[in-house]
Design a protein around this motif. Structure first.
Motif, PDB file in Angstrom:
ATOM      1  N   TRP A  31       0.834  -1.203   0.000  1.00 41.58           N
ATOM      2  CA  TRP A  31       0.000   0.000   0.000  1.00 41.58           C
ATOM      3  C   TRP A  31       0.871   1.257   0.000  1.00 41.58           C
ATOM      4  O   TRP A  31       0.696   2.156  -0.812  1.00 41.58           O
ATOM      5  N   GLU A  32       1.830   1.304   0.903  1.00 49.13           N
ATOM      6  CA  GLU A  32       2.647   2.516   1.037  1.00 49.13           C
ATOM      7  C   GLU A  32       3.622   2.670  -0.125  1.00 49.13           C
ATOM      8  O   GLU A  32       3.963   3.793  -0.499  1.00 49.13           O
ATOM      9  N   ARG A  33       4.071   1.562  -0.699  1.00 47.61           N
ATOM     10  CA  ARG A  33       4.943   1.640  -1.880  1.00 47.61           C
ATOM     11  C   ARG A  33       4.184   2.242  -3.052  1.00 47.61           C
ATOM     12  O   ARG A  33       4.702   3.105  -3.768  1.00 47.61           O
ATOM     13  N   THR A  34       2.950   1.809  -3.243  1.00 50.33           N
ATOM     14  CA  THR A  34       2.118   2.359  -4.316  1.00 50.33           C
ATOM     15  C   THR A  34       1.884   3.849  -4.107  1.00 50.33           C
ATOM     16  O   THR A  34       2.061   4.662  -5.021  1.00 50.33           O
ATOM     17  N   PHE A  35       1.490   4.212  -2.899  1.00 51.08           N
ATOM     18  CA  PHE A  35       1.206   5.617  -2.597  1.00 51.08           C
ATOM     19  C   PHE A  35       2.458   6.473  -2.752  1.00 51.08           C
ATOM     20  O   PHE A  35       2.400   7.601  -3.257  1.00 51.08           O
ATOM     21  N   ALA A  36       3.600   5.928  -2.350  1.00 48.15           N
ATOM     22  CA  ALA A  36       4.846   6.696  -2.418  1.00 48.15           C
ATOM     23  C   ALA A  36       5.242   7.010  -3.859  1.00 48.15           C
ATOM     24  O   ALA A  36       5.666   8.129  -4.166  1.00 48.15           O
ATOM     25  N   ILE A  37       5.133   6.029  -4.731  1.00 49.56           N
ATOM     26  CA  ILE A  37       5.485   6.273  -6.140  1.00 49.56           C
ATOM     27  C   ILE A  37       4.491   7.231  -6.773  1.00 49.56           C
ATOM     28  O   ILE A  37       4.877   8.207  -7.438  1.00 49.56           O
TER      29      ILE A  37
END
Length: 331
Positions: free
Chosen positions: A121-127
């Motif tokens: 979730w956070e990897r997606t949001f970060a990119i």
């Protein structure tokens, strides 16, 4: 009293310098190729150094004399890497300014806030969000040094409709794309007051034919369909059955085949190709548009959300087509 957004068209991309994130494939690759073909020097970055090198080679083939195209490795979710990309652009292009920044890099994933891992979730949001923010911060001084600059941020139809459709939550991606849209719109007045030589445009693509599905799996460390684990096969089988895309009791081989086929179909059967999308984006930038919708599905969804916001997630009502129109495929 409120006043309309000033439209300043771009006469030509010839002689400009553009930075493009996510330039290794899809819309990003086509932006690089088309900008270079129209006389703009381009610095392209991507998480995958190999694919961005391919983009550079393709762009150079179609570029007129004097156009410089460079490739750079960069994870836009890491501010230090974005700053390094900016410094490489300035050094390799021997410049103190950039005329165009296309924050195009994106990834899918983190559909469920409940069931998917926090890491994904956070990897997606970060990119998808922080990458846009970091690029705006990093390149702002170079954009301000240009006489006529444009910051182009890619959001999505999921920046105004926060789902992929019935049975398909999209919480990380949609949250990020809403943030990109809101940030871009908030910049309109800020730039007009404090940096009038820069304008912002936000791109809202619908279903565009790209490799975002397999690319996202790779970025999140998931195997290709042929190498899915038993647990991933069970999860995929459950999802596909719920969506009506697979029969109960389908064997593992059929699940693998269907997952791979859906990724190929997303790319190959899309109503808008990556090349067409890039062309529409550049047309929008050239015309001075600040809000660029890509595809009839994007236009349909935009109109529908505005017309019936309270029913945007009541799919039985929302996706019921008017007599003279058909509902779009999920983005």
């Amino acid at each position: 009293m409120a006043h309309a957004v000033t439209i300043e068209p771009v006469d030509s991309f010839s002689g400009k310098l553009a930075a493009v994130t996510g330039g290794g494939s899809g819309i990003g690759r086509e932006l690089v190729r088309q900008l270079a073909a129209q006389g703009s020097s381009v610095a392209a970055c991507d998480l995958n150094a190999g694919t961005v090198a391919e983009t550079v080679a393709l762009a150079r083939e179609g570029a007129p004399s004097g156009v410089k195209v460079t490739g750079h490795s960069c994870d836009v979710s890491q501010e230090t890497q974005v700053l390094r990309f900016r410094d490489e652009v300035a050094r390799q292009h021997a410049t103190d300014h950039v005329d165009l920044v296309f924050s195009n890099a994106g990834v899918g994933g983190g559909g469920s806030f409940i069931n998917d891992s926090r890491e994904e979730w956070e990897r997606t949001f970060a990119i998808d969000w922080w990458g846009v923010y970091y690029c705006a911060r990093a390149f702002l001084p170079l954009l301000m040094a240009s006489d006529d600059a444009v910051l182009v941020n890619t959001s999505s139809v999921n920046g105004f409709w926060a789902t992929l459709g019935p049975g398909m939550p999209s919480t990380a991606y949609s949250s990020a794309k809403f943030a990109v849209r809101g940030f871009s719109e908030a910049l309109i007045e800020d730039l007009r007051l404090h940096a009038p030589q820069i304008r912002v445009a936000v791109v809202m693509p619908g279903h565009v034919g790209t490799n975002i599905v397999p690319n996202s799996r790779r970025i999140h460390g998931h195997p290709a369909a042929a190498d899915m684990t038993d647990r991933e096969l069970d999860e995929a089988r459950t999802t596909l059955i719920r969506l009506g895309a697979l029969a109960d009791g389908a064997p593992a081989s059929e699940v693998r085949q269907r997952v791979a086929q859906m990724a190929d179909d997303f790319r190959d059967k899309a109503p808008v190709s990556a090349a067409e999308a890039a062309g529409l984006i550049l047309d929008g930038v050239r015309s001075g548009a600040w809000r660029i919708l890509i595809g009839q599905d994007a236009k349909w969804l935009d109109e529908r959300v505005r017309a019936m916001p309270e029913h945007a997630y009541d799919f039985a009502k929302f996706l019921r087509p008017p007599a003279d129109a058909a509902p779009p495929e999920p983005a």
